[in-house]
Structure formats: C-alpha cells, structure tokens
Write a protein that holds these residues in place. Structure first.
Motif, PDB file in Angstrom:
ATOM      1  N   PRO A 231       0.979  -1.241  -0.189  1.00  0.00           N
ATOM      2  CA  PRO A 231       0.035   0.256  -0.077  1.00  0.00           C
ATOM      3  C   PRO A 231       1.117   1.247   0.000  1.00  0.00           C
ATOM      4  N   PRO A 232       0.484   2.512  -0.248  1.00  0.00           N
ATOM      5  CA  PRO A 232       1.178   3.633  -0.431  1.00  0.00           C
ATOM      6  C   PRO A 232       1.766   3.835   1.002  1.00  0.00           C
ATOM      7  N   LEU A 233       2.594   4.525   1.146  1.00  0.00           N
ATOM      8  CA  LEU A 233       3.522   4.775   2.310  1.00  0.00           C
ATOM      9  C   LEU A 233       2.561   5.601   3.341  1.00  0.00           C
ATOM     10  N   ALA A 234       1.981   6.628   2.617  1.00  0.00           N
ATOM     11  CA  ALA A 234       1.295   7.432   3.363  1.00  0.00           C
ATOM     12  C   ALA A 234      -0.111   6.564   4.103  1.00  0.00           C
ATOM     13  N   LEU A 235      -0.426   5.744   3.614  1.00  0.00           N
ATOM     14  CA  LEU A 235      -1.629   4.855   3.871  1.00  0.00           C
ATOM     15  C   LEU A 235      -1.148   4.183   5.019  1.00  0.00           C
ATOM     16  N   SER A 236      -0.235   3.409   4.723  1.00  0.00           N
ATOM     17  CA  SER A 236       0.454   2.307   5.707  1.00  0.00           C
ATOM     18  C   SER A 236       1.040   2.909   6.875  1.00  0.00           C
ATOM     19  N   LEU A 237       1.563   4.071   6.788  1.00  0.00           N
ATOM     20  CA  LEU A 237       2.160   4.686   8.080  1.00  0.00           C
ATOM     21  C   LEU A 237       1.287   5.539   8.911  1.00  0.00           C
ATOM     22  N   SER A 238      -0.065   5.926   8.248  1.00  0.00           N
ATOM     23  CA  SER A 238      -0.792   6.905   8.900  1.00  0.00           C
ATOM     24  C   SER A 238      -1.508   6.429  10.391  1.00  0.00           C
ATOM     25  N   PRO A 239      -1.627   4.843  10.380  1.00  0.00           N
ATOM     26  CA  PRO A 239      -2.245   4.844  11.687  1.00  0.00           C
ATOM     27  C   PRO A 239      -1.137   4.920  12.931  1.00  0.00           C
ATOM     28  N   LEU A 240      -0.025   4.563  12.508  1.00  0.00           N
ATOM     29  CA  LEU A 240       1.271   4.771  13.650  1.00  0.00           C
ATOM     30  C   LEU A 240       1.333   6.531  13.919  1.00  0.00           C
ATOM     31  N   LEU A 241       1.483   7.150  12.801  1.00  0.00           N
ATOM     32  CA  LEU A 241       1.478   8.452  13.091  1.00  0.00           C
ATOM     33  C   LEU A 241       0.456   8.973  13.882  1.00  0.00           C
ATOM     34  N   LEU A 242      -0.597   8.663  13.416  1.00  0.00           N
ATOM     35  CA  LEU A 242      -1.847   9.242  14.126  1.00  0.00           C
ATOM     36  C   LEU A 242      -1.771   8.721  15.675  1.00  0.00           C
ATOM     37  N   ALA A 243      -1.317   7.677  15.880  1.00  0.00           N
ATOM     38  CA  ALA A 243      -1.371   7.302  17.488  1.00  0.00           C
ATOM     39  C   ALA A 243      -0.159   8.261  18.116  1.00  0.00           C
ATOM     40  N   GLY A 279      -6.942   1.148  13.013  1.00  0.00           N
ATOM     41  CA  GLY A 279      -6.642   1.870  11.578  1.00  0.00           C
ATOM     42  C   GLY A 279      -5.893   0.863  10.864  1.00  0.00           C
ATOM     43  N   ALA A 280      -4.843   0.156  11.467  1.00  0.00           N
ATOM     44  CA  ALA A 280      -3.940  -0.545  10.728  1.00  0.00           C
ATOM     45  C   ALA A 280      -4.523  -1.887  10.409  1.00  0.00           C
ATOM     46  N   LEU A 281      -5.475  -2.326  11.209  1.00  0.00           N
ATOM     47  CA  LEU A 281      -6.180  -3.555  10.882  1.00  0.00           C
ATOM     48  C   LEU A 281      -7.082  -3.396   9.877  1.00  0.00           C
ATOM     49  N   ALA A 282      -7.780  -2.305   9.807  1.00  0.00           N
ATOM     50  CA  ALA A 282      -8.673  -1.914   8.572  1.00  0.00           C
ATOM     51  C   ALA A 282      -7.818  -2.001   7.246  1.00  0.00           C
ATOM     52  N   ILE A 283      -6.572  -1.264   7.252  1.00  0.00           N
ATOM     53  CA  ILE A 283      -5.739  -1.093   6.070  1.00  0.00           C
ATOM     54  C   ILE A 283      -5.129  -2.352   5.796  1.00  0.00           C
ATOM     55  N   ALA A 284      -4.971  -3.164   6.772  1.00  0.00           N
ATOM     56  CA  ALA A 284      -4.341  -4.542   6.600  1.00  0.00           C
ATOM     57  C   ALA A 284      -5.480  -5.602   5.926  1.00  0.00           C
ATOM     58  N   ARG A 285      -6.597  -5.610   6.330  1.00  0.00           N
ATOM     59  CA  ARG A 285      -7.680  -6.400   5.785  1.00  0.00           C
ATOM     60  C   ARG A 285      -8.195  -5.725   4.471  1.00  0.00           C
ATOM     61  N   TRP A 286      -7.983  -4.622   4.080  1.00  0.00           N
ATOM     62  CA  TRP A 286      -8.352  -4.054   2.765  1.00  0.00           C
ATOM     63  C   TRP A 286      -7.056  -4.239   1.737  1.00  0.00           C
ATOM     64  N   LYS A 287      -6.088  -4.340   2.329  1.00  0.00           N
ATOM     65  CA  LYS A 287      -4.877  -4.419   1.298  1.00  0.00           C
ATOM     66  C   LYS A 287      -4.106  -5.976   1.381  1.00  0.00           C
ATOM     67  N   LEU A 288      -4.175  -6.427   2.548  1.00  0.00           N
ATOM     68  CA  LEU A 288      -3.615  -7.904   2.599  1.00  0.00           C
ATOM     69  C   LEU A 288      -4.554  -8.937   2.499  1.00  0.00           C
ATOM     70  N   PRO A 289      -3.695 -10.128   2.142  1.00  0.00           N
ATOM     71  CA  PRO A 289      -4.514 -11.283   2.226  1.00  0.00           C
ATOM     72  C   PRO A 289      -4.876 -11.574   3.715  1.00  0.00           C
ATOM     73  N   LYS A 290      -6.171 -12.362   3.923  1.00  0.00           N
ATOM     74  CA  LYS A 290      -6.453 -12.654   5.190  1.00  0.00           C
ATOM     75  C   LYS A 290      -5.310 -13.357   5.913  1.00  0.00           C
ATOM     76  N   GLU A 291      -4.690 -14.311   5.244  1.00  0.00           N
ATOM     77  CA  GLU A 291      -3.575 -15.150   5.895  1.00  0.00           C
ATOM     78  C   GLU A 291      -2.635 -14.329   6.470  1.00  0.00           C
ATOM     79  N   GLN A 292      -2.179 -13.206   5.711  1.00  0.00           N
ATOM     80  CA  GLN A 292      -1.149 -12.375   6.282  1.00  0.00           C
ATOM     81  C   GLN A 292      -1.419 -11.764   7.446  1.00  0.00           C
ATOM     82  N   THR A 293      -2.562 -11.097   7.326  1.00  0.00           N
ATOM     83  CA  THR A 293      -3.112 -10.545   8.467  1.00  0.00           C
ATOM     84  C   THR A 293      -3.134 -11.286   9.731  1.00  0.00           C
ATOM     85  N   GLU A 294      -3.656 -12.688   9.786  1.00  0.00           N
ATOM     86  CA  GLU A 294      -3.742 -13.349  10.859  1.00  0.00           C
ATOM     87  C   GLU A 294      -2.422 -13.609  11.441  1.00  0.00           C
ATOM     88  N   ALA A 295      -1.506 -13.934  10.279  1.00  0.00           N
ATOM     89  CA  ALA A 295       0.160 -14.189  10.959  1.00  0.00           C
ATOM     90  C   ALA A 295       0.446 -13.229  11.665  1.00  0.00           C
TER      91      ALA A 295
END
Length: 443
Positions: A231-243, A279-295
């Motif tokens: 995913p774009p860096l701004a999107l991936s990093l936004s949950p951490l930066l917001l926190a 926020g990170a979980l929402a992005i991960a489920r949107w952009k990554l396979p389910k197995e990768q998020t669960e791992a």
C-alpha cells in the motif's frame, strides 16, 4: 530493622537475582519473584504482606502498561506486514544525502518505529541498512551498523511505545505522554551526538574495514520497496503517525493545563494506540490477504506475552522494595541536588545490565529500587526513568541477543560489533545523561 539490614537485604536480593539468572539458569521472571519473596520475608513484611506486595506490584503495573504494550506490539506487527518500514527507509534514501542518511535512519528507527518489537524491527531493517551501507561512501558500513544499534537500543528505553520506556513509565507511575516528549528529546540528541562521535573516530582509525567488516552482505539483498506491491506509504504509516500525534497532543495539553473529556480521552496513550491499531487492521484487511493479517496478529501476541510477564514481575520486586521502606531510608543520604541521585540510578542500572544482559530488566529494577525516594528530593520521576534507561544501555555485550543479531544481520564481524554496538551504545549511555541532567535542572 536497622538501616544497614535493609540496605544489606536489598543488595543481597539484587545479587541473588543475578546469580539465579546467570549461574542457575533460572528464568528472569522466576528469579525476580524469588528475590521479591526473599526480600519481603527477611525484611519483616511477613508471608501475607510479602505475597500482597508481589501480587499488587504485578497487578498495578499490568493495569498501567499491559494494554499499552499489547497494542503497541500488535500495531508494530501490522506495520511490518504492510511494508511501512521498507518504504519509509527508501523515502529516507531519496530525501537525505549520504552524509546525513545514517543520522536520519538512526533517529527514525529510534523514534517513529519504536512500536515494532525490537527483534522484528532489526530483522526487517537489517537488509535495508546493509544495502544502504554500500551506497554512502567511506565507512558507510560502520556508520549504518552504529546507526542501527543506536536506533534500536536507545529508542527501546526512551521512546513510548518502546517496551523499555513503557515499562519504566509504568513502574514509576508516569504519564506516558510526558515520558514520550522527554524521551524523544533525549533519544534524538543521544543518537545524533553519539553517531557523530563514532563517525569521527571511525575516520581516525577506530574502524578497520579489513578486520571489522564482512566482504559479503550477511543477509540477502532486498529489492527496493518501490518494486514490491505494498500500500502507499502515507496510507501504511498513517495509523502509527496518528497514534504518536495523539500521544504528543495529550502530553502537551496536560503540560499546558488544557483539559476536557474529549482531549483527555483521545490523548490517553492506550486509546491513541487502540485507534492506530484499529486503523492498521482496517488497512491490512483491505490491502493484504487474510492469512497475512492473521499471521501478523499471531506474531504480535506471541511477542507481547513474554514481555508482559517479565515487566509484571519487575513491578512485583519494585513494589516489595517500596514496602520494605528503602526509599524512606535513602532520602536521608542525599541532598536536593539532582546530579548525584540520578548518577546513582544510572550506575545501578549499568551494573545490573552488565551482570544480567537484559536492558528492560536492568532499567525497571533500578527504577523500582531508587524511584520511590526521588520525589522526596524534588526530582521528577520522568528523569529517574530516563536515567535508569540510560544506565541499562551500558556495555551491550555477548549476553545480549540483540548484540548477536546486530552482528550477524549486518555487514560486520564480531570485532566490528564490539565497536559499533558495545562501544557505541555504551557511549550513548553516558552521553544521554547530558540532556537528562540539563532537563532535570531546568524542570
């Protein structure tokens, strides 16, 4: 019980814990509990009060830091899966030239990326650091190895939500936002100053490429993040930066005396990290396979479990030390001068780390033993936490798992690691006391 007996029993407890860990090979968690039991019984607390001190210390600290550690580790695990680290480092390469890249890299690892468990952060960033070390000119390997060691170790104990910083704040009942602000200042100053010193020494002969570097990269080259599907860096990093922004916002609001239900709620570090995690979980489920998020979640739960147990039993020993009255006794031996007490905190943490090899264990034990007396001397506990963290960085050596990871995952020999890790982080341990003492004097 006499003062001498209390001092002696506390010293015996600390030495006993070290011996149990090093010689008897008992788990640090068990050794700490045994030490707390011994101290409580021989100091006159009695069986019932001793057990109460142990359970209260564990429970109070878990109530303070448990969710923060768990959310931070889970958020970091998701950030790693989203490729935020690789993309961020690639962006640093484009923004900074060869001379300043190690400073930017070390500072970023030590501040922005501290929600990621140290070993995971190292494994992910080491290939990137190795690749970059070949691109930044003479002594590039030395500078990147030192930048990596400084970023991981310094950030761990100074910057929330680094595990060491969170544990220290919890032991001393500190506002996490306050620890975050003072910790960031200390970490950035320490990383940049120490790296500048190491660079100067390396250029003057401290670093010998033929003896201190490996000819080949110790880990496989990684392809640039731009060539991989993230995913774009701004999107991936936004949950951490917001926190992190919410934590800083809450701390600044508290220091300025601004308070409202909304400000207090959103500025609470637990809520801030929870918002980031969701926020990170929402992005991960949107952009990554389910197995990768669960791992990623499974990895995060595994890593946070051992951290929580060790942190909690450190709180048990700290509470027992407090209940036997050591703090009341120590206050009679100091003046209101901040220099000597904070140096004592540093020294105790340094000795414990040399003996045990655990940065977190050394820092929270030193803070727990000496923390209760500091408010009586007019010293803000945040500086006790920072001094304990600084002392725990002294002499990262062969008993540390991080030492060997830094040696094997980066282009350096064991001889080189003794310079870029042991010598450099030990120098950071001392240099960190400069801003800590200055801020303690000013605030």
């Amino acid at each position: 019980m006499s003062d001498i007996a209390v001092f002696a029993n506390t010293a015996i407890t600390i030495v006993g814990v070290v011996v149990l860990i090093l010689r008897v090979k008992i788990s640090p968690a068990i050794a700490l509990v045994l030490g707390a039991i011994y101290l409580g019984l021989v100091s006159g607390l009695g069986p019932e009060q001793t057990i109460k001190s142990i359970t209260t210390g564990f429970g109070d600290l878990m109530a303070e830091v448990g969710l923060l550690i768990a959310f931070g580790v889970l958020l970091g695990s998701l950030m790693a899966s989203l490729g935020a680290i690789e993309q961020l480092v690639d962006r640093l390469v484009r923004l900074f030239g060869p001379k300043t890249l190690p400073y930017a890299f070390g500072s970023t690892v030590g501040t922005v990326l501290q929600s990621i468990f140290a070993d995971v952060l190292l494994v992910i960033t080491a290939p990137l650091a190795s690749r970059l070390s070949r691109q930044i000119g003479p002594h590039g390997a030395a500078r990147m190895c030192a930048a990596m060691a400084l970023g991981i170790e310094v950030g761990l104990v100074f910057v929330v939500p680094g595990v060491g910083a969170v544990a220290l704040a919890g032991v001393l009942n500190l506002p996490f936002g306050k620890m975050f602000l003072f910790g960031v200042v200390t970490a950035v100053f320490t990383i940049i100053t120490t790296l500048a010193l190491f660079t100067a020494l390396a250029k003057r002969g401290l670093w010998n490429p033929e003896l201190d570097e490996t000819e080949e990269l110790p880990v496989a080259e990684v392809e640039p993040a731009s060539d991989r599907r993230f995913p774009p860096l701004a999107l991936s990093l936004s949950p951490l930066l917001l926190a992190l922004l919410l934590i800083a916002f809450g701390a600044i609001a508290e220091m300025l005396g601004v308070s409202s239900p909304v400000v207090d709620f959103l500025g609470d570090p637990v809520i801030a990290l929870l918002i980031g995690l969701v926020g990170a979980l929402a992005i991960a489920r949107w952009k990554l396979p389910k197995e990768q998020t669960e791992a990623a979640f499974k990895r995060g739960f595994h890593e946070s479990g051992q951290i929580l147990i060790l942190t909690g039993v450190g709180g048990s020993l700290a509470q027992t030390v407090k209940d036997v009255g050591l703090g009341e006794l120590l206050k009679d031996y100091f003046t209101t001068n901040t220099l000597v007490p904070l140096l004592l905190v540093w020294a105790v943490a340094a000795v414990l780390h040399i003996a045990v090899g655990s940065v977190v264990l050394a820092s929270i034990t030193a803070a727990g033993v000496l923390g209760p007396v500091m408010p009586m001397l007019g010293i803000d506990p945040v500086f006790v936490a920072l001094a304990a963290g600084a002392g725990s960085l002294f002499v990262i050596h062969a008993t540390s798992n991080t030492f060997w990871l830094l040696q094997t995952l980066l282009p350096q020999t064991t001889r080189g690691a003794l310079k870029s890790v042991t010598l450099t982080v030990s120098a950071a341990s001392i240099i960190a006391m400069i801003p800590i003492q200055v801020m303690a004097f000013l605030f």
